[in-house]
Design a protein around this motif. Structure first.
Motif, short mmCIF file in Angstrom:
data_model
loop_
_atom_site.label_atom_id
_atom_site.label_comp_id
_atom_site.label_asym_id
_atom_site.label_seq_id
_atom_site.Cartn_x
_atom_site.Cartn_y
_atom_site.Cartn_z
N TRP A 51 46.58 44.77 34.22
CA TRP A 51 45.15 44.50 33.96
C TRP A 51 44.91 43.01 33.72
O TRP A 51 43.91 42.47 34.17
CB TRP A 51 44.69 45.31 32.75
N ARG A 52 45.83 42.36 33.01
CA ARG A 52 45.65 40.93 32.78
C ARG A 52 45.71 40.15 34.09
O ARG A 52 44.92 39.23 34.32
CB ARG A 52 46.71 40.42 31.80
N LEU A 53 46.63 40.53 34.96
CA LEU A 53 46.73 39.88 36.26
C LEU A 53 45.47 40.14 37.08
O LEU A 53 44.93 39.24 37.72
CB LEU A 53 47.96 40.38 37.01
N SER A 54 44.99 41.37 37.06
CA SER A 54 43.79 41.72 37.80
C SER A 54 42.58 40.95 37.28
O SER A 54 41.77 40.43 38.05
CB SER A 54 43.54 43.23 37.71
N GLY A 55 42.47 40.86 35.97
CA GLY A 55 41.33 40.14 35.37
C GLY A 55 41.35 38.66 35.63
O GLY A 55 40.31 38.00 35.56
N GLY A 56 42.54 38.11 35.95
CA GLY A 56 42.62 36.69 36.24
C GLY A 56 41.96 36.31 37.55
O GLY A 56 41.61 35.14 37.76
N GLY A 57 41.81 37.27 38.44
CA GLY A 57 41.07 37.04 39.68
C GLY A 57 41.79 36.20 40.72
O GLY A 57 41.16 35.71 41.66
N HIS A 58 43.11 36.03 40.61
CA HIS A 58 43.82 35.16 41.54
C HIS A 58 44.85 35.91 42.39
O HIS A 58 45.65 35.29 43.07
CB HIS A 58 44.51 34.03 40.78
#
Length: 310
Positions: free
Chosen positions: A291-298
């Motif tokens: 989720w953290r990776l997804s929320g980073g948008g990159h």
């Protein structure tokens, strides 16, 4: 079974891996032993309460609407699949409670299709929501042979599939992306342009007469405004990220579960005309990091959770 749950609305730190009873299997459903579960931004937006005005949430809530796995048991009247069948689906239900971040999940057969033979389990789990979103947006504006299509965020999870779908239909694709993703778009067969100020002029250098259709997979004023300018008319503009598209005379697309659409996507994959870029596969216990990776948008490709064995 083990499942990743949310005890209340919150963020990644609230996710907890717990033991729960196996799901009940209603008529019209099958029980799936999950091999992989796809990550989508809507998962953590829903868990944060972002869809509270639209959907009832029951806690503890298991997130996740994208799954790939093996049918384990049929509901009373569910004859479309048999135990042992490999399936995938966008399994969004009317309320948020029993999602795919679990070792087992029940799903309506109308939301499922047979797994593509040529895709891995991770690729298959990354296909349902993003693939159906791209497919339904392309259908809404009638993307077809000879069209020049402007795809916004063409290197993203939905955009890369929308790009491939348009190309498979015989269209020419001009795709917006950051310069670092231009080589990737060329590999798919698209003509890349950088987003940002001057976008309309850069597109016109490639298509002096404008474009025939536009698919907005990013949102924001630039995507819609530039699209309308290049189209001349908003009738063939579809956006999955900005409600203003409908007010302008185009289409706002909220994806629906559709087994027939998934079957069509699987066929394209098995014909070699559609693939699913996967950025990273993480174990179920690391859903919070996903989720953290997804929320980073990159991330360029899909994020996927590995849940069980095939």
């Amino acid at each position: 079974m083990q499942a990743m749950t949310m005890p209340r609305y919150g963020g990644p730190d609230d996710l907890a891996l717990v033991d729960l009873p196996d799901p009940k299997v209603a008529p019209g459903e099958v029980l799936i032993r999950v091999v992989a579960a796809g990550i989508n931004p809507v998962d953590w937006k829903l868990a944060a309460g972002g869809l509270d005005a639209l959907m009832v949430a029951h806690f503890p809530m298991i997130p996740g609407w994208d799954v790939a796995g093996v049918v384990e048991r049929n509901g009373l009247d569910s004859t479309e699949f048999a135990p042992g069948d490999e399936v995938f689906g966008y399994i969004r239900k009317d309320s948020a409670e029993h999602g795919g971040y679990a070792e087992k999940v029940s799903a309506q057969v109308r939301m499922l299709a047979r797994k593509p033979r040529t895709l891995s389990w991770a690729q298959t789990a990354g296909l349902p929501l993003a693939g159906l979103t791209a497919l339904q947006a392309a259908d809404r504006v009638g993307v077809g042979p000879g069209d020049t299509v402007l795809v916004h965020a063409a290197a993203g999870g939905v955009g890369s599939l929308g790009t491939q779908l348009a190309l498979a239909r015989g269209a020419r694709v001009i795709g917006t992306a950051s310069p670092g993703n231009h080589a990737f778009l060329r590999e798919l067969g698209a003509e890349p342009v950088a987003y940002g100020p001057g976008l309309a002029d850069r597109v016109r250098e490639l298509a002096p007469d404008g474009v025939d259709a536009a698919l907005d997979f990013v949102g924001g004023g630039e995507a819609l405004d530039v699209s309308v300018e290049l189209l001349g008319s908003p009738a063939r503009l579809a956006s999955i990220a900005d409600h203003r598209a409908a007010a302008l005379g185009g289409h706002y697309v909220w994806v629906r579960p559709d087994g027939a659409g998934l079957t069509a996507l699987a066929a394209l994959a098995d014909e070699g005309r559609l693939t699913v870029p996967v950025e990273k596969v993480l174990p179920l216990r690391e859903a919070a990091e996903a989720w953290r990776l997804s929320g980073g948008g990159h991330t360029r490709g899909k994020l996927v959770l590995s849940v069980g064995e095939a």
